[in-house]
Design a protein around this motif. Structure first.
Motif, mmCIF file in Angstrom:
data_model
loop_
_atom_site.group_PDB
_atom_site.id
_atom_site.type_symbol
_atom_site.label_atom_id
_atom_site.label_comp_id
_atom_site.label_asym_id
_atom_site.label_seq_id
_atom_site.Cartn_x
_atom_site.Cartn_y
_atom_site.Cartn_z
ATOM 1 N N PRO A 45 -36.046 62.416 23.578
ATOM 2 C CA PRO A 45 -36.844 62.063 24.755
ATOM 3 C C PRO A 45 -37.009 63.276 25.677
ATOM 4 N N LEU A 46 -38.198 63.430 26.224
ATOM 5 C CA LEU A 46 -38.464 64.544 27.130
ATOM 6 C C LEU A 46 -38.081 64.133 28.547
ATOM 7 N N ASP A 61 -40.941 70.352 30.035
ATOM 8 C CA ASP A 61 -41.122 69.909 28.653
ATOM 9 C C ASP A 61 -42.295 68.942 28.538
ATOM 10 N N LYS A 62 -42.458 68.101 29.535
ATOM 11 C CA LYS A 62 -43.579 67.151 29.524
ATOM 12 C C LYS A 62 -44.907 67.882 29.701
ATOM 13 N N GLN A 63 -44.910 68.933 30.506
ATOM 14 C CA GLN A 63 -46.131 69.732 30.666
ATOM 15 C C GLN A 63 -46.474 70.457 29.371
ATOM 16 N N THR A 64 -45.451 70.916 28.654
ATOM 17 C CA THR A 64 -45.674 71.514 27.345
ATOM 18 C C THR A 64 -46.277 70.488 26.389
ATOM 19 N N PHE A 65 -45.801 69.248 26.475
ATOM 20 C CA PHE A 65 -46.344 68.175 25.636
ATOM 21 C C PHE A 65 -47.830 67.972 25.934
ATOM 22 N N GLU A 102 -51.033 68.482 23.443
ATOM 23 C CA GLU A 102 -52.014 67.435 23.149
ATOM 24 C C GLU A 102 -53.437 67.988 23.230
ATOM 25 N N PHE A 103 -53.702 68.816 24.231
ATOM 26 C CA PHE A 103 -55.030 69.408 24.365
ATOM 27 C C PHE A 103 -55.283 70.433 23.262
ATOM 28 N N THR A 104 -54.265 71.206 22.927
ATOM 29 C CA THR A 104 -54.417 72.201 21.866
ATOM 30 C C THR A 104 -54.745 71.530 20.541
ATOM 31 N N ARG A 105 -54.093 70.403 20.247
ATOM 32 C CA ARG A 105 -54.369 69.657 19.019
ATOM 33 C C ARG A 105 -55.828 69.262 18.923
ATOM 34 N N ALA A 106 -56.432 69.000 20.081
ATOM 35 C CA ALA A 106 -57.834 68.578 20.121
ATOM 36 C C ALA A 106 -58.785 69.769 20.274
ATOM 37 N N GLY A 107 -58.250 70.981 20.207
ATOM 38 C CA GLY A 107 -59.088 72.165 20.360
ATOM 39 C C GLY A 107 -59.543 72.399 21.789
ATOM 40 N N ARG A 108 -58.771 71.918 22.739
ATOM 41 C CA ARG A 108 -59.128 72.042 24.150
ATOM 42 C C ARG A 108 -58.020 72.760 24.919
ATOM 43 N N ARG A 109 -58.349 73.127 26.167
ATOM 44 C CA ARG A 109 -57.376 73.759 27.039
ATOM 45 C C ARG A 109 -57.304 72.995 28.360
ATOM 46 N N ILE A 110 -56.138 73.022 28.978
ATOM 47 C CA ILE A 110 -55.950 72.413 30.288
ATOM 48 C C ILE A 110 -55.228 73.413 31.182
ATOM 49 N N ALA A 164 -52.107 70.139 34.219
ATOM 50 C CA ALA A 164 -51.068 69.531 33.390
ATOM 51 C C ALA A 164 -49.921 69.021 34.257
ATOM 52 N N ALA A 165 -49.571 69.794 35.288
ATOM 53 C CA ALA A 165 -48.491 69.366 36.186
ATOM 54 C C ALA A 165 -48.862 68.087 36.924
#
Length: 328
Positions: free
Chosen positions: A131-132, A137-141, A145-153, A158-159
């Motif tokens: 568990p995060l 760590d949650k911001q990294t998550f 998630e955005f990287t997996r979709a080919g996006r950036r945040i 993210a915070a």
């Protein structure tokens, strides 16, 4: 055993995904399967679990293939696997096949400890699906998630998502997907990074987000703005306790970065967070910071039952902190 993060795990002859957080385990498996298909589009994917977890099952799917295709073998519930399969895995890890990726998922508990020890001794790559708890760590998550979709945040976006939805990882993943869909342009145009304004559009009225907006204005010394935001938070149904908690979190952050020699590494914070807090801390002296921390402590005591009017306690805290910031 070499520990790797779920978002950077790579293919290996044997990979262990170990922990009680199902969403982290799922993300690790998705990445590994995608990497396997990328390496070999014809890869054969096998799952050994439930009724298929019989004696000889592992040997059958890992034996050299006549067609030479790669194989991806998943054991999804190692902690409840029958003894025959556990023994097969124990033998197999001594000499794994070159064209096979064996992924073992252990969802916690003491069962199978002997095999876990053997995997550790063999130096098997391990993904900690725990568990995060830390905000970083949650911001990294979220970023992953955005990287997996080919996006950036952007980091502050993210915070803000974590501030609003960080208590539930599944909800955090769902709102990330919604943001990705809502901000993806039509017609194949390139999507811009998701910003704080995008996040505010989907978190409007969220108590946690409102609380941190009040805290941000207060520590900047913008008393009038902070009081207006406080009134909006009340209308949105914000309870005094999370409002004080948000302020306490911000003030603790300022105190930490004001410590001589403080760094992102020593504080366990992301670089961008330390940079932002350090910028805010420049408006504070040790004396004003101490006064503000005392105001937070008093408000916290009062809103948890020691005061007659929690709403007034929060308002007084905001006024005292804003004025401490301006007077230094």
């Amino acid at each position: 055993m070499a520990d790797v993060a779920w978002h950077s795990v790579d293919l290996a002859p044997v990979v262990l995904v170990h922990g009680t957080e199902p969403l982290i385990a799922a993300r690790a498996l998705e990445r590994l399967k995608a990497l396997a298909r990328e390496r070999d589009p014809e890869v054969a994917i096998h799952e050994i679990g439930g009724e298929s977890a019989v004696a000889g099952a592992l040997a059958q799917v890992t034996s050299p293939s006549l067609f030479g295709e790669g194989r991806f073998v998943l054991v999804p519930d190692l902690q409840s696997a029958p003894e025959s399969l556990v023994n097969e895995v124990s033998s197999y890890i001594q000499s794994p096949e070159d064209d096979v990726t064996l992924v073992l998922v252990h969802r916690g508990g003491n069962r199978g400890k002997k095999l876990l020890d053997a995997l550790k001794k063999a130096g098997v790559q391990r993904v900690a699906a725990d568990p995060l708890k830390r905000a970083g760590d949650k911001q990294t998550f979220v970023t992953a998630e955005f990287t997996r979709a080919g996006r950036r945040i952007q980091p502050d976006a993210a915070a803000a998502l974590v501030d609003a939805f960080g208590t539930d990882l599944s909800e955090l993943a769902a709102i990330s997907r919604q943001l990705i869909e809502d901000t993806t342009p039509e017609g194949g145009q390139q999507a811009a990074p998701v910003t704080l304004e995008h996040v505010r559009g989907v978190t409007a009225g969220r108590v946690e987000t409102t609380a941190f907006a009040v805290a941000d204005a207060t520590i900047a010394g913008r008393e009038a703005e902070a009081l207006v935001l406080l009134q909006q938070a009340r209308l949105a149904g914000a309870d005094p306790v999370p409002l004080v908690a948000a302020m306490a979190s911000k003030m603790r952050g300022l105190a930490k970065v004001s410590t001589p020699g403080a760094s992102a590494r020593s504080l366990g914070m992301p670089e961008w967070m330390v940079k932002n807090l350090s910028r805010d801390a420049r408006g504070w002296s040790d004396r004003s910071l101490a006064h503000a921390l005392n105001a937070v402590a008093q408000a916290d005591h009062e809103v948890k039952g020691a005061g007659r009017d929690p709403q007034w306690s929060v308002q007084r805290m905001i006024i005292e902190i804003s004025r401490a910031r301006r007077t230094r």
